[in-house]
Design a protein around this motif. Structure first.
Motif, mmCIF file in Angstrom:
data_model
loop_
_atom_site.group_PDB
_atom_site.id
_atom_site.type_symbol
_atom_site.label_atom_id
_atom_site.label_comp_id
_atom_site.label_asym_id
_atom_site.label_seq_id
_atom_site.Cartn_x
_atom_site.Cartn_y
_atom_site.Cartn_z
ATOM 1 N N ASP A 51 0.838 -1.191 0.000
ATOM 2 C CA ASP A 51 0.000 0.000 0.000
ATOM 3 C C ASP A 51 0.879 1.249 0.000
ATOM 4 O O ASP A 51 1.700 1.438 0.896
ATOM 5 C CB ASP A 51 -0.926 -0.009 1.221
ATOM 6 N N TYR B 39 -4.573 4.636 -7.742
ATOM 7 C CA TYR B 39 -5.770 4.708 -6.922
ATOM 8 C C TYR B 39 -6.828 5.558 -7.625
ATOM 9 O O TYR B 39 -7.911 5.087 -7.967
ATOM 10 C CB TYR B 39 -5.452 5.342 -5.555
ATOM 11 N N SER B 100 -5.392 -0.072 -7.538
ATOM 12 C CA SER B 100 -4.944 0.051 -6.147
ATOM 13 C C SER B 100 -6.101 0.402 -5.224
ATOM 14 O O SER B 100 -6.148 -0.046 -4.079
ATOM 15 C CB SER B 100 -3.837 1.102 -6.024
ATOM 16 N N ARG B 129 -4.799 -1.471 10.156
ATOM 17 C CA ARG B 129 -4.649 -0.546 9.044
ATOM 18 C C ARG B 129 -4.820 0.901 9.479
ATOM 19 O O ARG B 129 -4.791 1.797 8.670
ATOM 20 C CB ARG B 129 -5.674 -0.868 7.950
ATOM 21 N N THR B 147 -4.623 -5.681 0.887
ATOM 22 C CA THR B 147 -4.714 -4.430 1.623
ATOM 23 C C THR B 147 -6.151 -4.197 2.032
ATOM 24 O O THR B 147 -7.084 -4.667 1.395
ATOM 25 C CB THR B 147 -4.249 -3.243 0.775
#
Lengths: 90, 175
Positions: A51, B39, B100, B129, B147
């Motif tokens: 990430d 993203y 992503s 997270r 993720t």
């Protein structure tokens, strides 16, 4: 307090690629393929994570003034838009 | 679950609220692009108007094989009703939503004019997270892992466990 040098975008790219080849690449493991490598082009410090935001948080926690270059492990690029050309080293 | 639609140009579109620096939300229509590995992209003018902070640079390879060095900013969006901090690429294109942002989700598209677009999470939230905990994790912990959306600081553990329970009972199980 010393002034942190601010590099141009092109310098960030050049220094970032240089540090990636010299410092990051030799330390990568097979499972790092596809992760994002974020490099502080001033200090050579870096972070690798699947990430990108996580890698950014960790690097900035240590290096709040970092100018950061982004690479995806296994690629010359951070981003790909559209088709992947076989003749291009992506 | 995030739902959108497929338009007459065969583009899958969803609406994503993006928070400005002042905390106001602006809803942006974005095209889902599975050939884009980032993203989210937003036009430079909108990034500036929202006051999204600059974070770093990267190199992109475009559809014609050309390369460009671009700016990456940061934004909080509302993703499936939850705040999520993401990278936003400055790009002079219609906003694109990439792989992503879809990581850990299932995408379903009815590729007909007016068809449905659905994005569903494949796994419950993991409390690790949270940004302050993410900084403490080693890189090896994420090896090969999926993720989860990054949560902003201040979300309580109680709320996180309630969310996890809710999502675990509704999300499909991966075998």
């Amino acid at each position: 307090m010393a002034t942190v040098p601010r590099y141009s975008r092109d310098e960030v790219a050049r220094r970032g690629d240089e540090i990636y080849d010299r410092e990051v690449l030799p330390r990568l493991r097979p499972e790092d393929e596809g992760k994002f490598a974020l490099i502080d082009v001033g200090t050579g410090d870096y972070e690798v994570d699947r990430d990108e935001v996580t890698a950014s948080d960790r690097l900035l926690a240590r290096r709040p003034d970092a100018q950061i270059w982004t690479r995806q492990v296994g690629s010359r690029y951070a981003r790909r838009f559209g088709p992947r050309f076989k003749t291009t080293a992506a | 679950m995030i739902s959108g639609w497929v338009n007459t140009y065969r583009e899958a579109v969803v609406r994503i609220p993006v928070r400005s620096l002042q905390g106001q939300e602006q809803t942006v229509e974005v095209v889902i692009d599975t050939g884009f590995n980032g993203y989210l992209t937003l036009p430079p003018g909108l990034i500036s108007a929202l006051g999204l902070p600059f974070r770093r640079n990267g190199r992109a390879v475009l559809g014609d094989g050309s390369e460009i060095t671009f700016d990456i900013h940061e934004a909080v969006i509302l993703w499936d009703g939850q705040p999520r901090r993401i990278a936003v690429d400055a790009a002079d294109t219609e906003p694109l939503l990439g792989m992503s942002l879809l990581d850990g989700h299932e995408l379903n598209l009815q590729v007909i004019d007016g068809g449905q677009a659905l994005i569903r999470s494949l796994q419950p939230f993991q409390s690790s997270r949270l940004p302050q905990e993410a900084a403490a994790r080693s890189t090896s912990a994420s090896a090969g892992g999926r993720t989860c959306p990054t949560m902003p600081s201040g979300v309580s553990e109680v709320r996180m466990s309630l969310l996890a329970t809710t999502l675990a009972s509704t999300a499909p199980v991966i075998r």
